[in-house]
Design a protein around this motif. Sequence first.
Motif, PDB file in Angstrom:
ATOM      1  N   THR A 233       0.878  -1.176   0.000  1.00 11.79           N
ATOM      2  CA  THR A 233       0.000   0.000   0.000  1.00 11.79           C
ATOM      3  C   THR A 233       0.916   1.226   0.000  1.00 11.79           C
ATOM      4  O   THR A 233       2.147   1.083   0.013  1.00 11.79           O
ATOM      5  CB  THR A 233      -0.921   0.056   1.238  1.00 11.79           C
ATOM      6  N   GLN A 234       0.337   2.400   0.027  1.00 12.79           N
ATOM      7  CA  GLN A 234       1.169   3.603   0.049  1.00 12.79           C
ATOM      8  C   GLN A 234       1.958   3.746   1.340  1.00 12.79           C
ATOM      9  O   GLN A 234       2.868   4.568   1.446  1.00 12.79           O
ATOM     10  CB  GLN A 234       0.320   4.864  -0.168  1.00 12.79           C
ATOM     11  N   PHE A 235       1.612   2.920   2.352  1.00 15.13           N
ATOM     12  CA  PHE A 235       2.303   2.987   3.628  1.00 15.13           C
ATOM     13  C   PHE A 235       3.503   2.060   3.701  1.00 15.13           C
ATOM     14  O   PHE A 235       4.352   2.212   4.564  1.00 15.13           O
ATOM     15  CB  PHE A 235       1.327   2.651   4.762  1.00 15.13           C
ATOM     16  N   GLY A 236       3.535   1.084   2.819  1.00 14.74           N
ATOM     17  CA  GLY A 236       4.621   0.123   2.843  1.00 14.74           C
ATOM     18  C   GLY A 236       4.132  -1.268   2.488  1.00 14.74           C
ATOM     19  O   GLY A 236       3.113  -1.443   1.803  1.00 14.74           O
ATOM     20  N   TYR A 237       4.853  -2.276   2.990  1.00 13.09           N
ATOM     21  CA  TYR A 237       4.490  -3.678   2.730  1.00 13.09           C
ATOM     22  C   TYR A 237       3.941  -4.304   4.014  1.00 13.09           C
ATOM     23  O   TYR A 237       4.546  -4.193   5.088  1.00 13.09           O
ATOM     24  CB  TYR A 237       5.708  -4.448   2.228  1.00 13.09           C
ATOM     25  N   HIS A 238       2.802  -4.955   3.873  1.00 12.31           N
ATOM     26  CA  HIS A 238       2.089  -5.514   5.024  1.00 12.31           C
ATOM     27  C   HIS A 238       2.098  -7.034   4.974  1.00 12.31           C
ATOM     28  O   HIS A 238       1.918  -7.640   3.908  1.00 12.31           O
ATOM     29  CB  HIS A 238       0.628  -5.070   5.035  1.00 12.31           C
ATOM     30  N   ILE A 239       2.270  -7.634   6.151  1.00 10.06           N
ATOM     31  CA  ILE A 239       1.985  -9.057   6.329  1.00 10.06           C
ATOM     32  C   ILE A 239       0.758  -9.100   7.226  1.00 10.06           C
ATOM     33  O   ILE A 239       0.785  -8.588   8.355  1.00 10.06           O
ATOM     34  CB  ILE A 239       3.142  -9.816   6.999  1.00 10.06           C
ATOM     35  N   ILE A 240      -0.325  -9.671   6.711  1.00  8.51           N
ATOM     36  CA  ILE A 240      -1.600  -9.649   7.434  1.00  8.51           C
ATOM     37  C   ILE A 240      -1.953 -11.053   7.918  1.00  8.51           C
ATOM     38  O   ILE A 240      -1.911 -12.019   7.133  1.00  8.51           O
ATOM     39  CB  ILE A 240      -2.738  -9.141   6.529  1.00  8.51           C
TER      40      ILE A 240
END
Length: 311
Positions: A233-240
């Motif tokens: 996302t525009q915030f970075g990379y996520h591990i959900i």
Amino acid sequence: MKKTTISIALALAATVAMAQDKKPAATTADPVIISAGDISIKQSEFENALKTLPEQYQAYANGPGKKQFAEDYLRMKMLASKGAKEGLDKDSDVLQQLALMKENLVANAELKKIDAGIKISDADLKKIYDSNMRDYETVKASHILIAFKGSPAAQKDKPELTEEQAKAKAEDIRKKLVAGADFAETAKKESDDTGSGSRGGDLGAFGHGQMVPEFEAAAFAAKAGEITPVVRTQFGYHIIKVEEKSATGFDTVKATIEKNEHQKRLSAVLDAMKDSAKPNFNATYFPPPPPPAAEAAPVPAPAPAKAATKP
């Protein structure tokens, strides 16, 4: 409450007076309960007047405020009687207002009739529920965010990462989590979303439209207990990690759906009535509103890290 009751009684005085024109149903016991000079007010008349009050005030006017309302009602009757003797009931302004009030009462009666005629079956309500299921779905999830350079979630006390470096780090963390690493402990140590990170990555429960689109799509597509692929996302990379998925049951929201659909159908009937009459408004008397004044675009403030997953 006393002043409120007085003002309501006086504001509704004319409406109450019109309501008196309706002949009350014959009763075996309809005593005069208020008398003053040549004015006599029977129980049925007084109770009909009480019913003209807004519903939220009726309980008070029928209880501790009954005597106060009676005094206000008597004052209105006395003023009306005196005004009629002075010929004010023939005054052109009064007659115009009475005509308008009569139209308003008839309009409200017609509105109630239309409203009562709107019937919505349980099958219709269930169909509406099913077609809008996403509105009732929620996901409880945790995440770990790895921010890249320029992200509003980037931490000043950490080395800046390029997009490639951030993605590689997120992929490496995901592999460790899939292999059995503790998600909460890893989030506390590694996540750049410091708000959720301090809680082990916990985001709580959220519905559709509460997260940025990429994050939402991944979270709702995953099964409970699953760790999603790395999401950008525009915030970075996520591990959900999806902890739990649920949906509010039909019986819980049925009343709300019915209320909303009822209002929607009522509005549609009224709009159709107006459209079929093809109204025409004099453009000279009703000119279009002026265009809104242009406003300078505000300078956006930096997004706090705790909002890393929100739009």
